[in-house]
Write a protein that holds these residues in place. Structure first.
Motif, PDB file in Angstrom:
ATOM      1  N   GLU A 139       0.861  -1.184   0.000  1.00 39.42           N
ATOM      2  CA  GLU A 139       0.000   0.000   0.000  1.00 39.42           C
ATOM      3  C   GLU A 139       0.895   1.232   0.000  1.00 39.42           C
ATOM      4  O   GLU A 139       1.834   1.332   0.786  1.00 39.42           O
ATOM      5  CB  GLU A 139      -0.916   0.016   1.232  1.00 39.42           C
ATOM      6  CG  GLU A 139      -1.776   1.283   1.300  1.00 39.42           C
ATOM      7  CD  GLU A 139      -2.803   1.268   2.444  1.00 39.42           C
ATOM      8  OE1 GLU A 139      -2.815   0.317   3.247  1.00 39.42           O
ATOM      9  OE2 GLU A 139      -3.589   2.241   2.519  1.00 39.42           O
ATOM     10  N   ASN A 174      -4.662   4.947  -1.910  1.00 39.28           N
ATOM     11  CA  ASN A 174      -5.849   5.499  -1.234  1.00 39.28           C
ATOM     12  C   ASN A 174      -6.436   6.658  -2.026  1.00 39.28           C
ATOM     13  O   ASN A 174      -5.709   7.555  -2.448  1.00 39.28           O
ATOM     14  CB  ASN A 174      -5.465   6.011   0.162  1.00 39.28           C
ATOM     15  CG  ASN A 174      -5.043   4.895   1.090  1.00 39.28           C
ATOM     16  OD1 ASN A 174      -5.871   4.121   1.564  1.00 39.28           O
ATOM     17  ND2 ASN A 174      -3.740   4.785   1.317  1.00 39.28           N
ATOM     18  N   GLU A 201      -8.192   2.103  -3.145  1.00 40.47           N
ATOM     19  CA  GLU A 201      -8.863   1.971  -1.854  1.00 40.47           C
ATOM     20  C   GLU A 201      -9.747   3.185  -1.601  1.00 40.47           C
ATOM     21  O   GLU A 201      -9.278   4.313  -1.669  1.00 40.47           O
ATOM     22  CB  GLU A 201      -7.846   1.873  -0.709  1.00 40.47           C
ATOM     23  CG  GLU A 201      -6.949   0.662  -0.804  1.00 40.47           C
ATOM     24  CD  GLU A 201      -6.115   0.441   0.468  1.00 40.47           C
ATOM     25  OE1 GLU A 201      -6.270   1.222   1.435  1.00 40.47           O
ATOM     26  OE2 GLU A 201      -5.320  -0.518   0.469  1.00 40.47           O
ATOM     27  N   ASP A 213     -11.789   0.348   2.308  1.00 34.70           N
ATOM     28  CA  ASP A 213     -10.844   0.553   3.404  1.00 34.70           C
ATOM     29  C   ASP A 213     -11.593   0.841   4.703  1.00 34.70           C
ATOM     30  O   ASP A 213     -12.732   1.297   4.670  1.00 34.70           O
ATOM     31  CB  ASP A 213      -9.970   1.764   3.037  1.00 34.70           C
ATOM     32  CG  ASP A 213      -8.636   1.780   3.759  1.00 34.70           C
ATOM     33  OD1 ASP A 213      -8.381   0.890   4.603  1.00 34.70           O
ATOM     34  OD2 ASP A 213      -7.834   2.693   3.467  1.00 34.70           O
ATOM     35  N   LYS A 221     -11.121  -4.306   3.523  1.00 34.58           N
ATOM     36  CA  LYS A 221     -10.002  -4.163   4.466  1.00 34.58           C
ATOM     37  C   LYS A 221     -10.566  -3.889   5.847  1.00 34.58           C
ATOM     38  O   LYS A 221     -11.110  -2.807   6.099  1.00 34.58           O
ATOM     39  CB  LYS A 221      -9.093  -2.993   4.061  1.00 34.58           C
ATOM     40  CG  LYS A 221      -8.293  -3.252   2.817  1.00 34.58           C
ATOM     41  CD  LYS A 221      -7.220  -2.185   2.633  1.00 34.58           C
ATOM     42  CE  LYS A 221      -5.953  -2.524   3.384  1.00 34.58           C
ATOM     43  NZ  LYS A 221      -4.834  -1.619   2.992  1.00 34.58           N
TER      44      LYS A 221
HETATM   45 MG    MG Z   1      -5.670   2.415   2.966  1.00 32.00          MG
END
Ligand code: MG
Ligand code: C2E
Ligand code: MG
Ligand code: MG
Length: 285
Positions: A59, A118, A150, A180, A201
């Motif tokens: 990530e 993200n 995400e 997320d 997640k």
């Molecule tokens: Mg994240």
């Protein structure tokens, strides 16, 4: 006296509030220049695929090194950037860097490398997003599955109908979508079923205490079961201990992420770890 004290308290409050606003403004001003001053970078946190025991990707996490304050946490500057719209160009920079990085890793021999990025709420709703992602996949010659986007559960669940449309367009490009911080928002299971997503997640708040009989353990187990039913993969974040590692694997999490597996690190350090795994004294099985 009481009146005076009251007045003093009030003006103190006012002054500190003013100072806080000033602080945020000056931080924002500095952040505007951060990109051109080369103060931004990405750190990469490894994601472990439980079944193969391999690091499947990472990530990308934004880092800002401020010459006065040192490292500034994303939780402090991302909300500011979001409120001013600055997050859109910054977010595009993050996407570009992350895609370029995964290209580089693959060229350097980590052929299965993938990266998760993200997206902020504003970036997710921005009309240029799909075109940007398409352009980047072409520019770096990436298989779309090499990129995961995400969005948080609350971003996805805000205006669900339009979320479905945006997610469908991204899904059509072939990139992976992750929800997320799952468990912190208010997902309607009905909508979750309709969202074209690939992974959930689980927020690290549920991972902290996984002792037998705890609520969190039951929740993680239920999310893993739900995911399986919906054909989604489950990632647990915030894995710090060996015990968490074992319980989460047992509960059916497909991927694990957290300090136990690795802190966010420089891209070369991660490549080294992946290419020479035997050099790394792992504590997890
Ligand atoms: Mg994240
Ligand atoms: P997130 O996407 O949920 O990222 C996970 C956060 O948890 C990261 O914090 C990571 O360093 C931290 N973390 C990972 N493993 C552990 C662990 O074992 N224990 C603990 N206590 N923490 C762990 P970070 O890097 O400070 O980022 C915070 C948040 O800022 C992210 O949460 C994400 O929402 C946001 N963010 C970071 N980079 C970006 C970006 O490029 N764009 C956008 N829009 N948001 C970003
Ligand atoms: Mg998260
Ligand atoms: Mg989080």
């Amino acid at each position: 006296h009481a009146k005076n004290a009251g007045r003093n308290t009030y003006s103190f409050f006012e002054a500190s509030m003013h100072a806080n606003v000033q602080q945020q403004l000056s931080l924002l001003q500095d952040f505007r220049k951060a990109l051109e001053n080369n103060e931004l970078s990405l750190a990469y946190q490894p994601k472990l695929h439980v079944a193969s025991g391999k690091i499947s990707g990472a990530e990308a996490l934004l880092r800002w090194w401020h010459d006065e304050h040192g490292q500034v946490a994303p939780d402090r500057f991302i909300p500011l950037a979001e409120r001013t719209g600055l997050i859109v160009p910054i977010g595009e920079w993050v996407l570009d860097r992350a895609c370029r990085q995964v290209r580089e890793w693959q060229d350097d021999g980590w052929v299965e490398a993938s990266v998760a990025v993200n997206l902020s709420p504003m970036q997710f709703r921005h009309s240029g997003l799909v075109a940007t992602v398409r352009t980047l996949l072409n520019r770096y010659g990436l298989k779309p599955q090499s990129l995961t986007l995400e969005i948080t559960e609350s971003t996805a669940m805000h205006d669900t109908e339009s979320s479905i449309v945006i997610l469908q367009r991204l899904c059509d490009l072939g990139v992976r979508i992750a929800i997320d911080d799952f468990g912190t928002g208010y997902s309607s299971l009905l909508y979750l079923k309709r969202l074209p997503v690939d992974e959930l997640k689980i927020d690290r708040g549920f991972v902290r205490d996984l002792a037998p009989e705890t609520e969190d353990r039951a929740i993680v187990g239920a999310v893993a079961a739900l995911a399986q039913t919906l054909g989604l993969e489950v990632v647990a974040e915030g894995v710090e201990t060996q015990t968490q590692f074992e319980v989460l694997s047992q509960l059916g999490c497909d991927y694990l992420q957290g300090y136990l597996l690795g802190r966010p690190m420089a891209p070369d350090a991660l490549l080294d770890r992946v290419m020479k795994p035997s050099d790394f004294p792992d504590t997890y099985p």
